[in-house]
Design an enzyme around this catalytic site. Structure first.
Site, PDB file in Angstrom:
ATOM      1  CE  LYS A   1      39.405  43.326  59.126  1.00  0.00           C
ATOM      2  NZ  LYS A   1      39.042  43.957  60.421  1.00  0.00           N
TER       3      LYS A   1
ATOM      4  NE  ARG B   1      44.554  46.767  58.885  1.00  0.00           N
ATOM      5  CZ  ARG B   1      44.521  45.536  59.387  1.00  0.00           C
ATOM      6  NH1 ARG B   1      44.363  44.498  58.609  1.00  0.00           N
ATOM      7  NH2 ARG B   1      44.606  45.360  60.681  1.00  0.00           N
TER       8      ARG B   1
ATOM      9  NE  ARG C   1      39.941  39.087  69.095  1.00  0.00           N
ATOM     10  CZ  ARG C   1      40.140  39.615  67.915  1.00  0.00           C
ATOM     11  NH1 ARG C   1      39.743  38.988  66.836  1.00  0.00           N
ATOM     12  NH2 ARG C   1      40.748  40.775  67.802  1.00  0.00           N
TER      13      ARG C   1
ATOM     14  NE  ARG D   1      44.234  39.612  67.348  1.00  0.00           N
ATOM     15  CZ  ARG D   1      43.672  40.053  66.229  1.00  0.00           C
ATOM     16  NH1 ARG D   1      42.891  39.276  65.516  1.00  0.00           N
ATOM     17  NH2 ARG D   1      43.905  41.285  65.827  1.00  0.00           N
TER      18      ARG D   1
ATOM     19  NE  ARG E   1      43.675  45.739  66.737  1.00  0.00           N
ATOM     20  CZ  ARG E   1      42.941  44.819  67.381  1.00  0.00           C
ATOM     21  NH1 ARG E   1      43.061  44.666  68.690  1.00  0.00           N
ATOM     22  NH2 ARG E   1      42.107  44.045  66.713  1.00  0.00           N
TER      23      ARG E   1
HETATM   24  P1  AP5 Z   1      36.816  39.056  64.112  1.00  0.00           P
HETATM   25  O1  AP5 Z   1      36.065  38.215  63.145  1.00  0.00           O
HETATM   26  O2  AP5 Z   1      38.119  38.597  64.595  1.00  0.00           O
HETATM   27  O3  AP5 Z   1      36.937  40.544  63.540  1.00  0.00           O
HETATM   28  P2  AP5 Z   1      38.009  41.152  62.558  1.00  0.00           P
HETATM   29  O4  AP5 Z   1      37.290  42.157  61.743  1.00  0.00           O
HETATM   30  O5  AP5 Z   1      38.761  40.091  61.867  1.00  0.00           O
HETATM   31  O6  AP5 Z   1      38.893  41.923  63.641  1.00  0.00           O
HETATM   32  P3  AP5 Z   1      40.460  41.858  63.944  1.00  0.00           P
HETATM   33  O7  AP5 Z   1      40.604  42.182  65.390  1.00  0.00           O
HETATM   34  O8  AP5 Z   1      41.090  40.645  63.428  1.00  0.00           O
HETATM   35  O9  AP5 Z   1      40.876  43.085  63.087  1.00  0.00           O
HETATM   36  P4  AP5 Z   1      42.181  43.793  62.894  1.00  0.00           P
HETATM   37  O10 AP5 Z   1      41.948  44.416  61.593  1.00  0.00           O
HETATM   38  O11 AP5 Z   1      42.521  44.730  63.999  1.00  0.00           O
HETATM   39  O12 AP5 Z   1      43.300  42.645  63.023  1.00  0.00           O
HETATM   40  P5  AP5 Z   1      44.254  41.955  61.979  1.00  0.00           P
HETATM   41  O13 AP5 Z   1      44.503  40.602  62.454  1.00  0.00           O
HETATM   42  O14 AP5 Z   1      43.825  42.172  60.591  1.00  0.00           O
HETATM   43  O15 AP5 Z   1      35.833  39.329  65.353  1.00  0.00           O
HETATM   44  C1  AP5 Z   1      36.278  40.022  66.504  1.00  0.00           C
HETATM   45  C2  AP5 Z   1      35.553  39.462  67.743  1.00  0.00           C
HETATM   46  O16 AP5 Z   1      34.157  39.709  67.613  1.00  0.00           O
HETATM   47  C3  AP5 Z   1      35.695  37.930  67.881  1.00  0.00           C
HETATM   48  O17 AP5 Z   1      35.774  37.598  69.239  1.00  0.00           O
HETATM   49  C4  AP5 Z   1      34.399  37.387  67.255  1.00  0.00           C
HETATM   50  O18 AP5 Z   1      34.014  36.151  67.798  1.00  0.00           O
HETATM   51  C5  AP5 Z   1      33.406  38.492  67.583  1.00  0.00           C
HETATM   52  N1  AP5 Z   1      32.369  38.633  66.570  1.00  0.00           N
HETATM   53  C6  AP5 Z   1      32.523  38.545  65.202  1.00  0.00           C
HETATM   54  N2  AP5 Z   1      31.336  38.748  64.575  1.00  0.00           N
HETATM   55  C7  AP5 Z   1      30.410  38.975  65.572  1.00  0.00           C
HETATM   56  C8  AP5 Z   1      29.005  39.254  65.547  1.00  0.00           C
HETATM   57  N3  AP5 Z   1      28.330  39.354  64.383  1.00  0.00           N
HETATM   58  N4  AP5 Z   1      28.384  39.444  66.733  1.00  0.00           N
HETATM   59  C9  AP5 Z   1      29.076  39.357  67.909  1.00  0.00           C
HETATM   60  N5  AP5 Z   1      30.402  39.087  67.993  1.00  0.00           N
HETATM   61  C10 AP5 Z   1      31.078  38.903  66.835  1.00  0.00           C
HETATM   62  O19 AP5 Z   1      45.585  42.830  62.194  1.00  0.00           O
HETATM   63  C11 AP5 Z   1      46.323  42.746  63.391  1.00  0.00           C
HETATM   64  C12 AP5 Z   1      47.614  43.519  63.247  1.00  0.00           C
HETATM   65  O20 AP5 Z   1      48.419  42.917  62.214  1.00  0.00           O
HETATM   66  C13 AP5 Z   1      47.463  44.978  62.810  1.00  0.00           C
HETATM   67  O21 AP5 Z   1      47.271  45.838  63.931  1.00  0.00           O
HETATM   68  C14 AP5 Z   1      48.796  45.234  62.105  1.00  0.00           C
HETATM   69  O22 AP5 Z   1      49.820  45.453  63.033  1.00  0.00           O
HETATM   70  C15 AP5 Z   1      49.054  43.900  61.414  1.00  0.00           C
HETATM   71  N6  AP5 Z   1      48.508  43.826  60.043  1.00  0.00           N
HETATM   72  C16 AP5 Z   1      47.565  42.958  59.573  1.00  0.00           C
HETATM   73  N7  AP5 Z   1      47.321  43.160  58.281  1.00  0.00           N
HETATM   74  C17 AP5 Z   1      48.123  44.186  57.896  1.00  0.00           C
HETATM   75  C18 AP5 Z   1      48.316  44.867  56.667  1.00  0.00           C
HETATM   76  N8  AP5 Z   1      47.633  44.552  55.554  1.00  0.00           N
HETATM   77  N9  AP5 Z   1      49.237  45.870  56.634  1.00  0.00           N
HETATM   78  C19 AP5 Z   1      49.954  46.216  57.732  1.00  0.00           C
HETATM   79  N10 AP5 Z   1      49.802  45.620  58.938  1.00  0.00           N
HETATM   80  C20 AP5 Z   1      48.893  44.606  59.014  1.00  0.00           C
HETATM   81 MG    MG Z   2      40.757  39.486  61.852  1.00  0.00          MG
END
Ligand code: AP5
Ligand code: MG
Length: 191
Positions: free
Chosen positions: A14, A90, A129, A131, A142
């Protein structure tokens, strides 16, 4: 105006795809995860409240997240040609709150894009990755939180004919191309 919601499990791409498309199409990239991580880094009151939830891989309470999305959408100026919501909504409550919020500001999203990637691809992507929340135990939480709370949004948007699914299991640039053609089709259909 081009306005998209990006759905998909952790690691689906995403953030990667939203950043590329936002730059190319001049859209605001609104990632609740990025905003929350910045708040934690700066130890703001929001960050202090959110940190423990994020460290466990659980969702931060809706009220905190809604406030920040509302503020971001309200402060967009005319410099961008739309927005991508990445990682929000979410859960169903956030999706319903987004409906109200968009109605209040006389906007509507074009569609919700579901980036589809199987678990056996997601886990190694996240673990390599590194993080803060990319440890095996937190990734497991997650993914479970995604299945329990976020995946029901696929039906929620499908039921309103507002969902586009894109296979995200391919090279980054191929996924970008798939997204662009899906978006183009949706915008044309709505025009
Ligand atoms: P990346 O592009 O970062 O994937 P992503 O879908 O953004 O994954 P996230 O880990 O960010 O998702 P998430 O939903 O857990 O985290 P968020 O920050 O929203 O890609 C991931 C990896 O794969 C990277 O290394 C990338 O280079 C690689 N990659 C990408 N595309 C690829 C491809 N095609 N081929 C190979 N490799 C690839 O949330 C984090 C935390 O914040 C949550 O746990 C929660 O506590 C909080 N939070 C965030 N939003 C909310 C909300 N709306 N409500 C409540 N809590 C929230
Ligand atoms: Mg993300």
């Amino acid at each position: 105006m081009t306005k998209f919601i990006f759905l998909g499990p952790p690691g689906a791409g995403k953030g990667t795809q939203a950043a590329l498309l936002a730059a190319e199409m001049n859209l605001a990239h609104i990632s609740t995860g990025e905003i929350l991580r910045a708040a934690v880094r700066d130890q703001t009151p929001l960050g202090l409240e959110a940190q423990a939830f994020m460290d466990r891989g659980e969702l931060v309470p809706d009220t905190l997240v809604l406030g920040l999305v509302k503020e971001r959408l309200a402060t967009l100026n005319g410099d961008t040609e739309g927005w991508i919501l990445d990682g929000f909504p979410r859960n169903i409550a956030q999706a319903e709150a987004l409906d109200h919020l968009l109605r209040d500001i006389h906007q509507q999203s074009d569609c919700a894009v579901n980036l589809d990637v199987p678990d056996d691809i997601l886990i190694p992507r996240l673990l390599s990755r590194g993080r803060q929340d990319d440890t095996e135990a937190i990734v497991r939480t997650r993914l479970q939180v995604y299945r329990d709370q976020t995946a029901p949004l696929i039906d929620f948007y499908q039921n309103r004919q507002h969902l586009v699914s894109v296979n995200g299991n391919a090279e980054v640039q191929d996924v970008t191309q798939r997204l662009k053609s899906a978006i183009l089709t949706t915008v044309k259909a709505g025009a």
